[in-house]
Scaffold this motif. Sequence first.
Motif, PDB file in Angstrom:
ATOM      1  N   PRO A  41       6.245  25.289  -6.348  1.00 51.96           N
ATOM      2  CA  PRO A  41       4.794  26.002  -5.712  1.00 51.96           C
ATOM      3  C   PRO A  41       4.611  25.461  -4.224  1.00 51.96           C
ATOM      4  N   SER A  82       3.148  19.328  -5.703  1.00 52.55           N
ATOM      5  CA  SER A  82       3.229  19.966  -6.918  1.00 52.55           C
ATOM      6  C   SER A  82       2.501  19.360  -8.243  1.00 52.55           C
ATOM      7  N   GLU A  87      -2.832  25.114 -11.207  1.00 55.96           N
ATOM      8  CA  GLU A  87      -1.691  26.043 -11.849  1.00 55.96           C
ATOM      9  C   GLU A  87      -2.137  27.391 -11.133  1.00 55.96           C
ATOM     10  N   GLY A  88      -1.001  27.993 -10.534  1.00 52.60           N
ATOM     11  CA  GLY A  88      -1.101  29.198  -9.835  1.00 52.60           C
ATOM     12  C   GLY A  88      -1.287  29.247  -8.424  1.00 52.60           C
ATOM     13  N   GLN A  89      -1.577  28.024  -7.711  1.00 50.08           N
ATOM     14  CA  GLN A  89      -1.623  27.751  -6.364  1.00 50.08           C
ATOM     15  C   GLN A  89      -0.392  27.332  -5.833  1.00 50.08           C
ATOM     16  N   GLN A  90      -0.248  27.781  -4.402  1.00 47.60           N
ATOM     17  CA  GLN A  90       0.967  27.419  -3.650  1.00 47.60           C
ATOM     18  C   GLN A  90       0.712  26.809  -2.596  1.00 47.60           C
ATOM     19  N   THR A 133      -2.718  28.786  -0.979  1.00 48.32           N
ATOM     20  CA  THR A 133      -3.107  30.006  -1.328  1.00 48.32           C
ATOM     21  C   THR A 133      -3.169  30.164  -3.065  1.00 48.32           C
ATOM     22  N   ASP A 134      -3.886  31.118  -3.624  1.00 46.34           N
ATOM     23  CA  ASP A 134      -4.305  31.141  -5.132  1.00 46.34           C
ATOM     24  C   ASP A 134      -3.182  31.888  -5.585  1.00 46.34           C
ATOM     25  N   ALA A 135      -3.246  32.275  -7.146  1.00 49.96           N
ATOM     26  CA  ALA A 135      -2.304  32.898  -7.701  1.00 49.96           C
ATOM     27  C   ALA A 135      -1.843  34.513  -7.265  1.00 49.96           C
ATOM     28  N   GLN A 136      -2.841  34.913  -6.478  1.00 51.37           N
ATOM     29  CA  GLN A 136      -2.890  36.319  -6.053  1.00 51.37           C
ATOM     30  C   GLN A 136      -2.525  36.556  -4.574  1.00 51.37           C
TER      31      GLN A 136
END
Length: 189
Positions: A41, A82, A87-90, A133-136
């Motif tokens: 991520p 990391s 969870e899901g964020q980058q 950024t979020d998962a989307q």
Amino acid sequence: MKTPTFAALALACLLVAGTAAARPASVTDPRAPRALAEEGPVQVQWNDPSGFTELRQSRNRWEAERGNWVVNLAEYLRKQASSKLPEGQQMAVTITDIKRAGDYEPWHGSRMDEVRFMRDIYPPRISLQFTLTDAQGRVIDQGERKLVDNAYLYGNTRLSDTDPLRYEKRLLDDWLRRELRDDPATAGL
């Protein structure tokens, strides 16, 4: 007098090649990477280290550019970020400048050329840009940060810690702790 055999010539070539590969790496080598391989991520890249304050203002540029300390800091940043990201964020980070803790003081003589003196007037500094950024893929936070630890000599670094990048790593840890709060609902806010 004997002429050299093929095996002796091959051994000599291997020794020469091994010696060339054994020379210290340089962070300014044009073949050196400018980003970590994409995985996980957190993506980390950096500007050309020859433009970093660490090299531009060094009193011993040759010693300052030795090794792969930029890659080591980038790998450390990726690992720490990391483990803190919800969870899901980058996160994408670009390191734009580094001034390592301490400096060389050539007036101590040639026997001390390779010694980095740690004084409070030489604090570690790291400038970076980041996007979270979020998962989307929506941007949660982004910006530029100029990190500095003017009290780096007074922190809780263990006396047994001999990592040459310990002050810079602590600076990154402090930033990540502030930027990525433990509460996933507020991370990046």
